[in-house]
Design a protein around this motif. Structure first.
Motif, mmCIF file in Angstrom:
data_model
loop_
_atom_site.group_PDB
_atom_site.id
_atom_site.type_symbol
_atom_site.label_atom_id
_atom_site.label_comp_id
_atom_site.label_asym_id
_atom_site.label_seq_id
_atom_site.Cartn_x
_atom_site.Cartn_y
_atom_site.Cartn_z
ATOM 1 N N ILE A 1 2.194 -7.156 9.777
ATOM 2 C CA ILE A 1 2.406 -6.403 8.542
ATOM 3 C C ILE A 1 3.839 -5.880 8.546
ATOM 4 C CG2 ILE A 1 1.749 -4.295 7.289
ATOM 5 C CD1 ILE A 1 -0.415 -6.362 7.163
ATOM 6 N N VAL A 2 4.504 -5.971 7.414
ATOM 7 C CA VAL A 2 5.852 -5.430 7.280
ATOM 8 C C VAL A 2 5.812 -4.289 6.275
ATOM 9 C CG1 VAL A 2 8.222 -5.916 6.568
ATOM 10 C CG2 VAL A 2 6.902 -7.660 7.788
ATOM 11 N N ALA A 3 6.245 -3.117 6.696
ATOM 12 C CA ALA A 3 6.308 -1.965 5.802
ATOM 13 C C ALA A 3 7.691 -1.901 5.173
ATOM 14 C CB ALA A 3 6.028 -0.688 6.575
ATOM 15 N N VAL A 4 7.730 -1.735 3.874
ATOM 16 C CA VAL A 4 9.000 -1.598 3.159
ATOM 17 C C VAL A 4 8.950 -0.317 2.327
ATOM 18 C CG1 VAL A 4 9.489 -4.081 3.070
ATOM 19 C CG2 VAL A 4 8.198 -3.030 1.236
ATOM 20 N N MET B 1 0.850 -1.174 0.000
ATOM 21 C CA MET B 1 0.000 0.000 0.000
ATOM 22 C C MET B 1 0.893 1.233 0.000
ATOM 23 S SD MET B 1 -2.630 1.197 2.963
ATOM 24 C CE MET B 1 -3.614 2.614 2.621
ATOM 25 N N ASN B 2 0.649 2.127 -0.901
ATOM 26 C CA ASN B 2 1.331 3.418 -0.866
ATOM 27 C C ASN B 2 0.606 4.297 0.143
ATOM 28 O OD1 ASN B 2 3.120 2.729 -2.857
ATOM 29 N ND2 ASN B 2 1.821 3.453 -4.493
ATOM 30 N N THR B 3 1.358 4.879 1.017
ATOM 31 C CA THR B 3 0.749 5.717 2.049
ATOM 32 C C THR B 3 1.587 6.972 2.230
ATOM 33 O OG1 THR B 3 -0.126 5.704 4.298
ATOM 34 C CG2 THR B 3 1.945 4.574 3.958
ATOM 35 N N HIS C 1 -6.118 -6.633 6.058
ATOM 36 C CA HIS C 1 -4.981 -7.216 6.772
ATOM 37 C C HIS C 1 -4.818 -6.613 8.167
ATOM 38 C CE1 HIS C 1 -3.388 -9.742 3.607
ATOM 39 N NE2 HIS C 1 -3.659 -8.763 2.762
ATOM 40 N N GLY C 2 -5.773 -5.795 8.573
ATOM 41 C CA GLY C 2 -5.756 -5.257 9.929
ATOM 42 C C GLY C 2 -5.180 -3.867 10.086
ATOM 43 N N VAL C 3 -4.743 -3.251 9.000
ATOM 44 C CA VAL C 3 -4.202 -1.892 9.071
ATOM 45 C C VAL C 3 -5.363 -0.913 9.249
ATOM 46 C CG1 VAL C 3 -2.966 -0.092 7.783
ATOM 47 C CG2 VAL C 3 -2.240 -2.475 7.614
ATOM 48 N N ILE C 4 -5.182 0.054 10.124
ATOM 49 C CA ILE C 4 -6.149 1.142 10.246
ATOM 50 C C ILE C 4 -5.678 2.242 9.307
ATOM 51 C CG2 ILE C 4 -7.061 2.929 11.782
ATOM 52 C CD1 ILE C 4 -6.896 0.851 14.041
ATOM 53 N N VAL C 5 -6.593 2.729 8.462
ATOM 54 C CA VAL C 5 -6.250 3.727 7.452
ATOM 55 C C VAL C 5 -7.103 4.972 7.657
ATOM 56 C CG1 VAL C 5 -6.075 4.213 4.979
ATOM 57 C CG2 VAL C 5 -5.755 1.863 5.804
ATOM 58 N N PRO D 1 -12.554 7.791 -12.523
ATOM 59 C CA PRO D 1 -13.150 6.627 -11.855
ATOM 60 C C PRO D 1 -12.137 5.511 -11.606
ATOM 61 C CG PRO D 1 -14.619 7.435 -13.560
ATOM 62 C CD PRO D 1 -13.330 8.188 -13.708
ATOM 63 N N ALA D 2 -11.219 5.307 -12.535
ATOM 64 C CA ALA D 2 -10.211 4.251 -12.372
ATOM 65 C C ALA D 2 -9.273 4.568 -11.211
ATOM 66 C CB ALA D 2 -9.415 4.070 -13.665
ATOM 67 N N ASP D 3 -8.846 5.818 -11.086
ATOM 68 C CA ASP D 3 -7.963 6.210 -9.979
ATOM 69 C C ASP D 3 -8.672 6.073 -8.642
ATOM 70 O OD1 ASP D 3 -5.875 6.820 -11.684
ATOM 71 O OD2 ASP D 3 -6.356 8.961 -11.766
ATOM 72 N N TYR D 4 -9.921 6.481 -8.603
ATOM 73 C CA TYR D 4 -10.685 6.375 -7.362
ATOM 74 C C TYR D 4 -10.865 4.907 -6.977
ATOM 75 C CZ TYR D 4 -14.455 6.753 -3.994
ATOM 76 O OH TYR D 4 -15.216 6.644 -2.850
ATOM 77 N N GLU D 5 -11.204 4.065 -7.950
ATOM 78 C CA GLU D 5 -11.391 2.641 -7.669
ATOM 79 C C GLU D 5 -10.105 1.999 -7.167
ATOM 80 O OE1 GLU D 5 -12.980 -1.408 -9.806
ATOM 81 O OE2 GLU D 5 -13.828 0.524 -10.373
ATOM 82 N N LYS D 6 -8.964 2.378 -7.755
ATOM 83 C CA LYS D 6 -7.673 1.852 -7.313
ATOM 84 C C LYS D 6 -7.411 2.221 -5.851
ATOM 85 C CE LYS D 6 -3.760 3.577 -8.912
ATOM 86 N NZ LYS D 6 -2.629 3.916 -9.793
ATOM 87 N N THR D 7 -7.741 3.447 -5.475
ATOM 88 C CA THR D 7 -7.557 3.891 -4.094
ATOM 89 C C THR D 7 -8.444 3.092 -3.141
ATOM 90 O OG1 THR D 7 -6.927 6.118 -4.770
ATOM 91 C CG2 THR D 7 -7.787 5.881 -2.539
ATOM 92 N N VAL D 8 -9.691 2.902 -3.525
ATOM 93 C CA VAL D 8 -10.624 2.164 -2.669
ATOM 94 C C VAL D 8 -10.160 0.714 -2.509
ATOM 95 C CG1 VAL D 8 -12.989 1.290 -2.503
ATOM 96 C CG2 VAL D 8 -12.586 3.674 -3.156
ATOM 97 N N LYS D 9 -9.709 0.084 -3.581
ATOM 98 C CA LYS D 9 -9.226 -1.301 -3.510
ATOM 99 C C LYS D 9 -7.977 -1.405 -2.636
ATOM 100 C CE LYS D 9 -10.982 -3.137 -7.858
ATOM 101 N NZ LYS D 9 -10.617 -3.667 -9.185
ATOM 102 N N ARG D 10 -7.065 -0.451 -2.778
ATOM 103 C CA ARG D 10 -5.836 -0.457 -1.984
ATOM 104 C C ARG D 10 -6.161 -0.332 -0.499
ATOM 105 N NH1 ARG D 10 -3.446 3.901 -3.956
ATOM 106 N NH2 ARG D 10 -4.095 5.205 -2.238
ATOM 107 N N ARG D 11 -7.075 0.580 -0.191
ATOM 108 C CA ARG D 11 -7.463 0.771 1.206
ATOM 109 C C ARG D 11 -8.144 -0.481 1.757
ATOM 110 N NH1 ARG D 11 -10.195 5.882 4.172
ATOM 111 N NH2 ARG D 11 -10.457 4.868 6.166
ATOM 112 N N ALA D 12 -9.043 -1.058 0.993
ATOM 113 C CA ALA D 12 -9.741 -2.265 1.444
ATOM 114 C C ALA D 12 -8.754 -3.404 1.669
ATOM 115 C CB ALA D 12 -10.805 -2.671 0.425
ATOM 116 N N GLY D 13 -7.754 -3.511 0.819
ATOM 117 C CA GLY D 13 -6.743 -4.552 1.002
ATOM 118 C C GLY D 13 -5.963 -4.365 2.282
ATOM 119 N N ALA D 14 -5.563 -3.133 2.552
ATOM 120 C CA ALA D 14 -4.814 -2.851 3.782
ATOM 121 C C ALA D 14 -5.678 -3.109 5.007
ATOM 122 C CB ALA D 14 -4.323 -1.402 3.770
ATOM 123 N N GLU D 15 -6.906 -2.627 4.970
ATOM 124 C CA GLU D 15 -7.798 -2.830 6.117
ATOM 125 C C GLU D 15 -8.114 -4.310 6.303
ATOM 126 O OE1 GLU D 15 -10.954 -0.089 5.159
ATOM 127 O OE2 GLU D 15 -10.050 1.477 6.401
#
Length: 92
Positions: free
Chosen positions: A79-82, A1-3, A41-45, A25-39
């Protein structure tokens, strides 16, 4: 996830979502998917717009503090941040 800001000790991510980078719409959808993926895995965003930060910085700070406290109250997810551009290799 880019943060935009990562609090590693509690696995908390904070993003600044500008209209410029989420206009299509594509950029917004990418952001929503990225956030959902992080959440997932237990990340609070948390997410803010530049306008929110400029117009009510105190509210943004209060929200971040609440999110940080909430993150402290649960077990930290595995989670490991790199850094961007780095390939992560799991230990054998």
């Amino acid at each position: 996830m880019n943060t935009d800001r990562w609090f590693d000790d509690v696995a908390l991510a904070s993003e600044i979502n500008s209209y410029l980078h989420h206009a299509s719409p594509a950029d917004y959808e990418k952001t929503v998917k990225r956030r959902a993926g992080a959440e997932g895995h237990g990340v609070i965003v948390t997410a803010y717009t530049p306008k929110m930060i400029v117009e009510d910085p105190q509210q943004v700070i209060e929200d971040l503090r609440r999110a940080y406290r909430r993150a402290q109250e649960r077990p930290r997810p595995n989670i490991v941040a790199v850094p961007r551009g780095t390939r992560y290799r799991a230990a054998s």
